[in-house]
Write a protein that holds these residues in place. Structure first.
Motif, PDB file in Angstrom:
ATOM      1  N   LEU A 133      -3.886   7.779  -6.106  1.00 14.70           N
ATOM      2  CA  LEU A 133      -4.158   9.033  -5.878  1.00 14.70           C
ATOM      3  C   LEU A 133      -3.712   9.873  -7.068  1.00 14.70           C
ATOM      4  O   LEU A 133      -4.595  10.787  -7.367  1.00 14.70           O
ATOM      5  CB  LEU A 133      -3.548   9.629  -4.497  1.00 14.70           C
ATOM      6  CG  LEU A 133      -4.142   9.211  -3.484  1.00 14.70           C
ATOM      7  CD1 LEU A 133      -3.220   9.469  -2.032  1.00 14.70           C
ATOM      8  CD2 LEU A 133      -5.624   9.628  -2.957  1.00 14.70           C
TER       9      LEU A 133
ATOM     10  N   VAL B 279      -0.905   3.162  -3.102  1.00 14.80           N
ATOM     11  CA  VAL B 279      -1.959   4.329  -2.614  1.00 14.80           C
ATOM     12  C   VAL B 279      -1.512   5.660  -3.338  1.00 14.80           C
ATOM     13  O   VAL B 279      -2.342   6.314  -3.836  1.00 14.80           O
ATOM     14  CB  VAL B 279      -2.013   4.424  -0.985  1.00 14.80           C
ATOM     15  CG1 VAL B 279      -2.747   5.662  -0.862  1.00 14.80           C
ATOM     16  CG2 VAL B 279      -2.933   3.447  -0.609  1.00 14.80           C
TER      17      VAL B 279
ATOM     18  N   SER C 156       1.092  -1.087   0.170  1.00 13.83           N
ATOM     19  CA  SER C 156       0.033  -0.059   0.056  1.00 13.83           C
ATOM     20  C   SER C 156       0.777   1.194  -0.074  1.00 13.83           C
ATOM     21  O   SER C 156       0.497   2.248  -0.730  1.00 13.83           O
ATOM     22  CB  SER C 156      -1.035   0.144   1.288  1.00 13.83           C
ATOM     23  OG  SER C 156      -0.348   0.089   2.415  1.00 13.83           O
TER      24      SER C 156
END
Length: 124
Positions: free
Chosen positions: A15, A11, A7
């Protein structure tokens, strides 16, 4: 120091992907509404760009923990091209031609080089 997980790497990329969707609509979405007043296009674009920045800034902050700044920018540019290609064909009705795909392939090759450290680099 805490262990890095998938992650930590994923992530920021997600984003960046989401922020680029907003960015593309902010920058190019108004081209579908050329009869709208320019001032209105600017105001609406700025409103959309707020959401882009709300995702881009955290993506870069988080991403800088696992990627170099050059790698982050490269990821962002490749995502921008992918999002824009889809947007151009789907939203603006301007499909890509063979030479566009060839140019994108060259850019992806350049992006690969940004992450490539050479043989045996991990051993150092």
């Amino acid at each position: 120091m805490p262990a890095l997980s998938l992650s930590n790497y994923l992530v920021p990329v997600l984003l960046l992907l989401a922020s680029n969707v907003f960015m593309t609509f902010a920058w190019y979405g108004h081209l579908k509404y050329k009869s709208a007043p320019l001032f209105m296009a600017i105001v609406v674009s700025w409103g959309i760009a707020f959401f882009e920045y709300s995702l881009m800034v955290p993506a870069n902050r988080m991403g800088s923990g696992v990627y170099s700044v050059v790698q982050l920018k490269t990821i962002q540019e490749v995502i921008t091209l992918v999002v824009f290609a889809g947007f151009s064909a789907w939203y603006l009705g301007q499909p890509l031609k063979w030479n566009h795909y060839a140019a994108f392939a060259l850019i992806v090759g350049a992006a690969f080089l940004m992450f490539y450290d050479g043989p045996g680099a991990a051993a150092h």
